[in-house]
Each structure stands twice: as C-alpha cells, then as structure tokens.
Design an enzyme around this catalytic site. Sequence first.
Site, PDB file in Angstrom:
ATOM      1  N   GLY A  18     -43.984 -20.730  22.791  1.00  0.00           N
ATOM      2  CA  GLY A  18     -44.536 -19.720  21.865  1.00  0.00           C
ATOM      3  C   GLY A  18     -43.704 -19.591  20.600  1.00  0.00           C
ATOM      4  O   GLY A  18     -43.390 -18.486  20.162  1.00  0.00           O
ATOM      5  N   ALA A  19     -43.391 -20.755  19.981  1.00  0.00           N
ATOM      6  CA  ALA A  19     -42.464 -20.755  18.835  1.00  0.00           C
ATOM      7  C   ALA A  19     -43.182 -20.853  17.492  1.00  0.00           C
ATOM      8  O   ALA A  19     -42.553 -21.091  16.470  1.00  0.00           O
ATOM      9  CB  ALA A  19     -41.480 -21.909  18.990  1.00  0.00           C
ATOM     10  N   SER A  20     -44.504 -20.641  17.489  1.00  0.00           N
ATOM     11  CA  SER A  20     -45.239 -20.764  16.221  1.00  0.00           C
ATOM     12  C   SER A  20     -45.133 -19.509  15.364  1.00  0.00           C
ATOM     13  O   SER A  20     -45.378 -19.556  14.158  1.00  0.00           O
ATOM     14  CB  SER A  20     -46.716 -21.053  16.513  1.00  0.00           C
ATOM     15  OG  SER A  20     -47.210 -20.126  17.459  1.00  0.00           O
TER      16      SER A  20
ATOM     17  N   ASN B 183     -47.758   1.038  31.539  1.00  0.00           N
ATOM     18  CA  ASN B 183     -48.171   1.489  30.205  1.00  0.00           C
ATOM     19  C   ASN B 183     -49.685   1.631  30.206  1.00  0.00           C
ATOM     20  O   ASN B 183     -50.385   0.691  30.608  1.00  0.00           O
ATOM     21  CB  ASN B 183     -47.727   0.447  29.155  1.00  0.00           C
ATOM     22  CG  ASN B 183     -47.679   1.038  27.771  1.00  0.00           C
ATOM     23  OD1 ASN B 183     -47.505   2.246  27.608  1.00  0.00           O
ATOM     24  ND2 ASN B 183     -47.837   0.203  26.762  1.00  0.00           N
TER      25      ASN B 183
ATOM     26  N   TYR C 240     -50.969  -6.649  31.746  1.00  0.00           N
ATOM     27  CA  TYR C 240     -49.736  -7.086  31.073  1.00  0.00           C
ATOM     28  C   TYR C 240     -48.500  -6.559  31.805  1.00  0.00           C
ATOM     29  O   TYR C 240     -47.539  -7.294  32.071  1.00  0.00           O
ATOM     30  CB  TYR C 240     -49.790  -6.566  29.639  1.00  0.00           C
ATOM     31  CG  TYR C 240     -48.633  -6.934  28.741  1.00  0.00           C
ATOM     32  CD1 TYR C 240     -48.529  -8.216  28.187  1.00  0.00           C
ATOM     33  CD2 TYR C 240     -47.666  -5.993  28.400  1.00  0.00           C
ATOM     34  CE1 TYR C 240     -47.486  -8.537  27.335  1.00  0.00           C
ATOM     35  CE2 TYR C 240     -46.619  -6.310  27.544  1.00  0.00           C
ATOM     36  CZ  TYR C 240     -46.537  -7.590  27.013  1.00  0.00           C
ATOM     37  OH  TYR C 240     -45.494  -7.904  26.164  1.00  0.00           O
TER      38      TYR C 240
ATOM     39  N   ALA D 262     -48.188  -5.668  34.895  1.00  0.00           N
ATOM     40  CA  ALA D 262     -48.023  -6.323  36.201  1.00  0.00           C
ATOM     41  C   ALA D 262     -47.340  -7.677  36.043  1.00  0.00           C
ATOM     42  O   ALA D 262     -46.449  -8.040  36.819  1.00  0.00           O
ATOM     43  CB  ALA D 262     -49.388  -6.493  36.879  1.00  0.00           C
TER      44      ALA D 262
ATOM     45  N   LYS E  93     -45.375  -8.656  33.571  1.00  0.00           N
ATOM     46  CA  LYS E  93     -43.994  -8.539  33.080  1.00  0.00           C
ATOM     47  C   LYS E  93     -43.068  -8.017  34.184  1.00  0.00           C
ATOM     48  O   LYS E  93     -41.888  -8.376  34.228  1.00  0.00           O
ATOM     49  CB  LYS E  93     -43.946  -7.651  31.832  1.00  0.00           C
ATOM     50  CG  LYS E  93     -44.671  -8.252  30.629  1.00  0.00           C
ATOM     51  CD  LYS E  93     -44.065  -9.589  30.223  1.00  0.00           C
ATOM     52  CE  LYS E  93     -44.688 -10.160  28.958  1.00  0.00           C
ATOM     53  NZ  LYS E  93     -44.078 -11.432  28.551  1.00  0.00           N
TER      54      LYS E  93
ATOM     55  N   ILE F  13     -41.326  -4.578  19.054  1.00  0.00           N
ATOM     56  CA  ILE F  13     -40.762  -5.462  18.034  1.00  0.00           C
ATOM     57  C   ILE F  13     -41.881  -5.768  17.037  1.00  0.00           C
ATOM     58  O   ILE F  13     -43.034  -5.988  17.441  1.00  0.00           O
ATOM     59  CB  ILE F  13     -40.255  -6.784  18.670  1.00  0.00           C
ATOM     60  CG1 ILE F  13     -39.316  -6.505  19.860  1.00  0.00           C
ATOM     61  CG2 ILE F  13     -39.593  -7.674  17.631  1.00  0.00           C
ATOM     62  CD1 ILE F  13     -38.014  -5.817  19.555  1.00  0.00           C
TER      63      ILE F  13
ATOM     64  N   THR G 295     -31.953  -7.962  33.875  1.00  0.00           N
ATOM     65  CA  THR G 295     -32.968  -7.657  32.870  1.00  0.00           C
ATOM     66  C   THR G 295     -32.272  -6.875  31.775  1.00  0.00           C
ATOM     67  O   THR G 295     -31.712  -5.804  32.035  1.00  0.00           O
ATOM     68  CB  THR G 295     -34.108  -6.820  33.484  1.00  0.00           C
ATOM     69  OG1 THR G 295     -34.755  -7.616  34.479  1.00  0.00           O
ATOM     70  CG2 THR G 295     -35.129  -6.415  32.434  1.00  0.00           C
TER      71      THR G 295
END
Length: 244
Positions: free
Chosen positions: A9-11, A145, A151, A153, A155, A184, A234
């Site tokens: 995922g570096a784009s 959240n 999402y 679950a 993470k 972020i 973590t």
Amino acid sequence: MSKLVLVTGASRGIGKAVFLKLLSMGHRVIGTASTEKSSQLILDGVENHDQCFALYGDLNNPKTTMAHWADAINEKFKEMPSAIISNAGITRDNLMLRMTDDQWHDVVQVNLNANYYLVKTFLKPMVKARTGKFVFLGSVSSHGNPGQSNYAATKAAICGLSRSIALEYGARNITSNVISPGFIETDMTNELTLDQQKSITDRIPLKRYGQVDDVANLASFLISNESNYITGQTIHINGGMRTT
Ligand code: NAP
C-alpha cells in the site's frame, strides 16, 4: 544497516510516506499498490530508482498476488525481504444492521486474509535466514468504533496474528509488532465529513490529526536494529487518545 523492505500500500497515504522514509535511510524498498496505474504513484518523487521497485496486485486475490510478488522480488533482488511493513488496508463503513455481505467480506479479505498469505509467503525465508521483522498496521478502531465493525474486527485480529508470530518465531530472531494509529491525515480520513472530523479532533488531547511522517518515523524504527528487543507489541500513535 541497509535492508530489503517490502511496504504494501505504498502508492499514497501512510505507505507512501513509509516508502520514502526508508529509501531516504538507505534501505532498498519494494512498494506495492492494487493496480498498474496506481503503482506508478509509488515511484513519484523518487530520483534514484536503483534502490526501489514498484509492484502491483489486488489483495482481494491475496494468494495469487503474494505468489506474484515473491517471484518478482526474487527475480529482481535474488533475495527475499528481511522486513515487511504490511500497511495496505481499506474501510467499508456501515452500521451493523445495514452492513452488506460485500462490505464485510472485502474488508476481511484485504485487511486480514491478505496478511495470512503475506506471512505464509515471506516468513519461511526469514526463518531460514534467522532474521526478520514484521510490522502490521492496526488502528485505534480495533477497540470498537461505531460504523466500523468490519474494520475494527480485522484490526483487532491483526494484533492477535502479530503476537502469535512473535511467540512462535521469537527463537528464530523474528520480531512482529503492530503500529496502531489514531487519526492520520490521508485519503482514508479525508472521506469523513467536517462535522465528523471536528468531533474526532475534540477527542484527541493534541487537538489535531497525526501526519503520515509521524507513522513513517515509528515504522522505520521498528524495522531497524535499534528495536531488536521489541516484539509482540502494539504501539499506539494517536495524539494521546485513550486506548483502554
Ligand atoms: P490509504 O491512503 O487509503 O491507502 C491505502 C493503500 O492500500 C493504497 O496504497 C492502496 O493502493 C492500498 N490498497 C487498498 N486496497 C488494496 C487492494 N485491494 N489491493 C492492494 N492494495 C490495496 O490508507 P492510509 O490512510 O494511508 O492507511 C494505511 C494503513 O493504516 C491502513 O491499513 C489503515 O487501516 C491504517 N490506518 C490508517 C489510519 C488513518 O487515519 N489514515 C488510522 C488507523 C489505521 P491503491 O492506491 O492501488 O488503491
């Protein structure tokens, strides 16, 4: 010490910042994206292409994609990465009763199942080399959240995956940690409405979003030899938001 590092995922967003930071530190870095078109963004702004490599593949088909990435990396560098930053991830937000099967399965496939195949593909060479570092991107949402049950679950599951790798392969000098960002500033958070953004920053003690470079700094530390005694952790990077 220069390493061969894979950043998924570096784009754009966090992954692109990690990719550029690691290159600036003298590492050889492989970046990935989902399509050929978006993979062109990986090398944007990079002057010297000798030290890096852009790959693409859809993590909705993780088994095929990992096999393709491993072959391409082996052909180009004649070695496998000794550090991996598993950063690619998606959101498909909805309240539980409105969530569609596709929203649930897409998020589980990209955020969780793809990590199973990633570890299966790249752990073995690390075990053989008796050195390796995994860094997974978690999220403050793993604590739950509203609108993000799928999402959250995935993470939370990533933390369990990472700790298990740390326990199983610590004796082979392999470390595994999770970076758990709060909010972020990236495309992912720019999708939120202004009202949502305000209610979030009100909950952050530092009263602002984090920047992608904040996460890149932590990621570069976690793949460096300076963090060799940190594993199974973590690490939260969230402007002081509560995580318990
Ligand atoms: P982003 O800007 O949306 O970028 C996502 C990256 O993942 C892109 O490079 C994208 O490639 C890749 N990707 C998405 N779907 C893919 C697929 N099916 N196959 C292959 N690659 C795929 O994300 P971000 O905000 O930087 O977040 C990065 C990571 O940090 C994620 O795991 C996210 O969950 C986590 N995180 C982010 C925040 C935040 O506030 N931003 C907070 C907590 C955790 P394409 O360009 O080809 O789509």
